[in-house]
Design a protein around this motif. Structure first.
Motif: not given
Length: 379
Positions: A78-84, A92-99
């Motif tokens: 996964x690395x730093x890829x997540x679903x919020x 509201x900030x997006x479904x996916x996060x790369x942080x």
């Protein structure tokens, strides 16, 4: 020509465990396939709050190495890829996060600062009255360090009472902050890594589990998801109740003619009730939920997925099982994936109810590489 976007692939929590623990050639080939596709940028595999929460089970010292190694394969995939987190505010900030943002809206620094303020107040109250009156209560620590330099050596004892990892205490960041050498903004950024760095996060969880301390992580993991898990639990119970009632109604409706003849009026009610259950829809199921406000906090697709599950169980023949609550939470991410993995029986129910995105569901882990290849070809 624009580069193709990577496929979003969501794995079941058990998949991470199996890819780590199953040393068969089949599982190792699947793991290597996923590693290659992640490394090539053709797919991303986000994890979620509910995967983290499930991986935190059986966290006693005897499982320490095993659990941390499972985190290792999750990080590799996964690395730093997540679903919020699955509330409308986070989305509201997006479904996916790369942080690495998998957790509910939560400031680790605010929680830490609250504990620090409590410890500071306790220390000030323990000072002699004459000394205490000379201290600037709004910013006491620079003065305290000048007046009592021995505090620098004892600050680690204060830090142990705060919800931070041991490594964080050993870094002397708190001392530098208290002496005014680093800003609050810097501390806010640094403390965020307690949550986004999974190795640090899981190690911290172990530290607190061993000491039985109440910590940031316990509050975050054990309370933040409760409204959604409670909703799922309510729907699981409702679904089973409806299923049981349907069995009772069918049994009565199929009774022999003589037994039913004396119950004409009751039979009419039974048939009407049976008809209602057979025509279950989302509004009918939703009417049974006491706290309807939670649906206002869920993105629309989430609510639909959860409710269609309830309808599917109520119509039978599948009964509810204990793991359904967690599976429901994972299923909420189906509309935002290209490929979604889950428990086979649970998948069958979702496919049967045609939840939004049911075509993306993969019932068996060994089928995953073929499904991904097919999707990549047809992009």
């Amino acid at each position: 020509m624009d580069a193709q976007k990577p496929l979003v692939v969501y794995l079941d929590t058990h998949d991470y465990s199996k890819l780590y623990s199953d040393k068969s050639a089949e599982m190792q080939n699947i793991a290597n396939y996923l590693f290659d596709k992640v490394d090539s940028g053709e797919i991303i595999i986000p994890y979620s709050y509910f995967i983290v929460a499930e991986l935190l089970t059986a966290f006693t010292e005897e499982y320490r190495t095993d659990r941390l190694q499972r985190v290792g394969i999750l990080k590799r995939l996964c690395g730093s890829n997540t679903f919020r987190f699955i509330d409308a505010d986070s989305f509201m900030e997006g479904t996916l996060s790369d942080s690495g943002n998998w957790y509910p809206k939560f400031e680790a620094w605010e929680y830490l600062k609250k504990g620090l303020d409590e410890q500071t107040e306790h220390l000030l109250n323990s000072l002699p009255i004459g000394l205490s009156m000379k201290i600037d209560k709004k910013n006491p620590w620079p003065q305290l360090f000048r007046i009592a330099p021995q505090l620098i050596s004892s600050i680690s004892q204060v830090a142990k009472l705060l919800p931070v990892p041991k490594s964080f205490c050993d870094s002397h960041l708190l001392v530098r902050y208290l002496k005014g050498e680093v800003s609050e903004a810097f501390m806010r950024q640094e403390t965020a890594t307690i949550l986004t760095d999974l190795n640090l996060f899981f190690t911290f969880w172990f530290e607190n589990e061993m000491n039985k301390n109440v910590s940031l992580l316990h509050e975050l993991i054990r309370t933040a998801g409760n409204p959604y898990l409670n909703l799922a639990n309510d729907l699981v119970a409702l679904s089973q109740e409806a299923n049981n009632r349907l069995d009772q109604i069918n049994a009565l409706a199929q009774a022999d003619f003589i037994a039913v003849k004396s119950l004409k009026k009751e039979l009419k009610v039974v048939r009407s009730t049976l008809n209602n259950f057979q025509k279950l829809d989302i509004d009918f199921v939703k009417s049974f939920i006491p706290d309807k406000s939670i649906f206002d906090r869920l993105p629309q697709d989430f609510g639909d997925t959860i409710l269609k599950y309830a309808i599917g169980v109520a119509k039978g023949p599948r009964k509810t099982i204990e793991s359904d609550t967690g599976d429901l939470m994972h299923a909420c991410y189906i509309p935002f994936c290209d490929v979604w993995r889950g428990d086979v029986k649970f998948c069958n129910l979702l496919i049967g109810q045609k939840v939004n995105g049911y075509q993306k569901i993969v019932r068996y882990l060994p089928d995953l590489p073929g499904v991904i290849e097919n999707r990549l070809r047809n992009q």
